[in-house]
Enzyme design. Structure first.
Site, short mmCIF file in Angstrom:
data_model
loop_
_atom_site.label_atom_id
_atom_site.label_comp_id
_atom_site.label_asym_id
_atom_site.label_seq_id
_atom_site.Cartn_x
_atom_site.Cartn_y
_atom_site.Cartn_z
N ASP A 73 61.50 89.94 18.53
CA ASP A 73 60.85 90.76 19.55
C ASP A 73 59.77 91.58 18.85
O ASP A 73 60.08 92.49 18.08
CB ASP A 73 61.88 91.68 20.21
CG ASP A 73 61.29 92.60 21.26
OD1 ASP A 73 60.05 92.61 21.44
OD2 ASP A 73 62.06 93.35 21.90
N SER A 90 40.86 89.72 24.14
CA SER A 90 40.56 89.08 25.42
C SER A 90 39.17 89.52 25.85
O SER A 90 38.62 90.51 25.32
CB SER A 90 41.59 89.53 26.47
OG SER A 90 41.19 89.19 27.78
N TYR A 140 46.57 95.94 31.52
CA TYR A 140 46.31 94.86 30.56
C TYR A 140 45.01 95.12 29.80
O TYR A 140 44.97 95.01 28.57
CB TYR A 140 46.24 93.53 31.31
CG TYR A 140 45.93 92.34 30.44
CD1 TYR A 140 46.88 91.80 29.60
CD2 TYR A 140 44.66 91.74 30.46
CE1 TYR A 140 46.60 90.71 28.79
CE2 TYR A 140 44.37 90.65 29.67
CZ TYR A 140 45.34 90.13 28.83
OH TYR A 140 45.05 89.05 28.04
N LYS A 157 44.10 95.57 25.61
CA LYS A 157 43.18 94.73 24.85
C LYS A 157 42.02 95.53 24.28
O LYS A 157 41.52 95.22 23.18
CB LYS A 157 42.69 93.57 25.72
CG LYS A 157 43.81 92.61 26.11
CD LYS A 157 44.57 92.08 24.89
CE LYS A 157 45.67 91.11 25.25
NZ LYS A 157 46.37 90.58 24.06
#
Length: 259
Positions: A62, A142, A155, A159
């Site tokens: 993890d 991204s 999100y 990034k």
């Protein structure tokens, strides 16, 4: 590009972009440590990769747990006889209006996408320094590291964080000959984008597939990205031709975001 004799750790390596990266680096000659949470997918990926003749091991971990990430690096180095490259690829997505993001949701996505990268960089750099290795740290960012998108705020925030962490780490580790760079994909045809599309449909009422098609429609090259498109660039980052490059978060999206 030859990676003969190199050992690479790829997190999130059991499927999607991570598996494509592992396959490409193995084809380039590297030994691969596949890291993932899903034991069944991990075993399947290891079998597939070892069937090509690659030296490979799999490690269930993890990445949001710092101790597991450090143990992962040590296990990879022990099993494969060295450690030269880490690809901090594992990550999760989230589609949610800003007004509705919960504390648990924010904590979870930052634990995986941001803390996981920090722990990966720490563990890699510590081992590189101990071994005197001029290693490569490669982070998954991204297009969302360069531009914010509605419904993807949490999100995007992770990034953007990866992009800044990549710059900071590059400056800190340069004296040890360690380079740190990031790759910034666009719309890749993976399970993650299937889930993003489904969530957009759920939240906005759009038809399934409509969001994916809308994003793909803005790509200059006219097609969705494949995991192999991403892996080809990561291969270059992992090899010696990129030795003079550090601190960069490079957009590879077929022509969507221009920076």
């Amino acid at each position: 590009m030859s990676l003969d004799g190199k050992v690479a750790v790829v997190t999130g390596g059991a499927r999607g972009i991570g598996l494509a990266i592992a396959q490409r680096l193995a084809a380039d000659g590297a030994a691969i440590a596949l890291v993932d949470l899903n034991a069944d997918q991990l075993a399947e990926a290891e079998t597939q990769l070892s069937g090509t003749g690659a030296r490979v091991c799999s490690i269930a971990a993890d990445i949001s747990d710092r101790s597991q990430v450090f143990a992962m690096v040590e296990s990879a180095a022990g099993q494969l006889g060295g450690f030269d490259i880490i690809v901090n690829n594992a990550g999760i997505a989230q589609v949610q209006p800003i007004a509705e993001i919960t504390e648990d949701e924010m904590d979870r996505i930052h634990a995986v996408n941001v803390k996981g990268v920090v722990w990966g960089m720490q563990a890699a750099a510590a081992r590189f320094k101990a071994d005197g290795t001029r290693g490569k740290i490669i982070n998954a960012a991204s297009i969302a590291a360069h531009e914010g998108y509605p419904m993807l705020a949490a999100y995007c925030s992770t990034k953007f964080a990866v992009r800044s962490l990549t710059q900071s780490a590059a400056k800190e580790f340069a004296a040890d000959g360690i380079t740190v760079n990031a790759y910034c994909p666009g719309v890749v045809g993976t399970d993650m984008w299937t889930e993003i599309d489904r969530r957009f449909a759920e939240v906005t009422g759009a038809e399934i597939g409509a969001t994916f098609d809308e994003f793909v429609g803005s790509i200059a090259l006219g097609r969705p990205q494949t995991p192999t498109d991403v892996a080809n660039f990561v291969s270059w980052l992992a090899g010696s031709d990129s030795d003079y490059m550090t601190g960069q978060a490079v957009v590879i999206d077929g022509g969507m975001v221009y920076r």
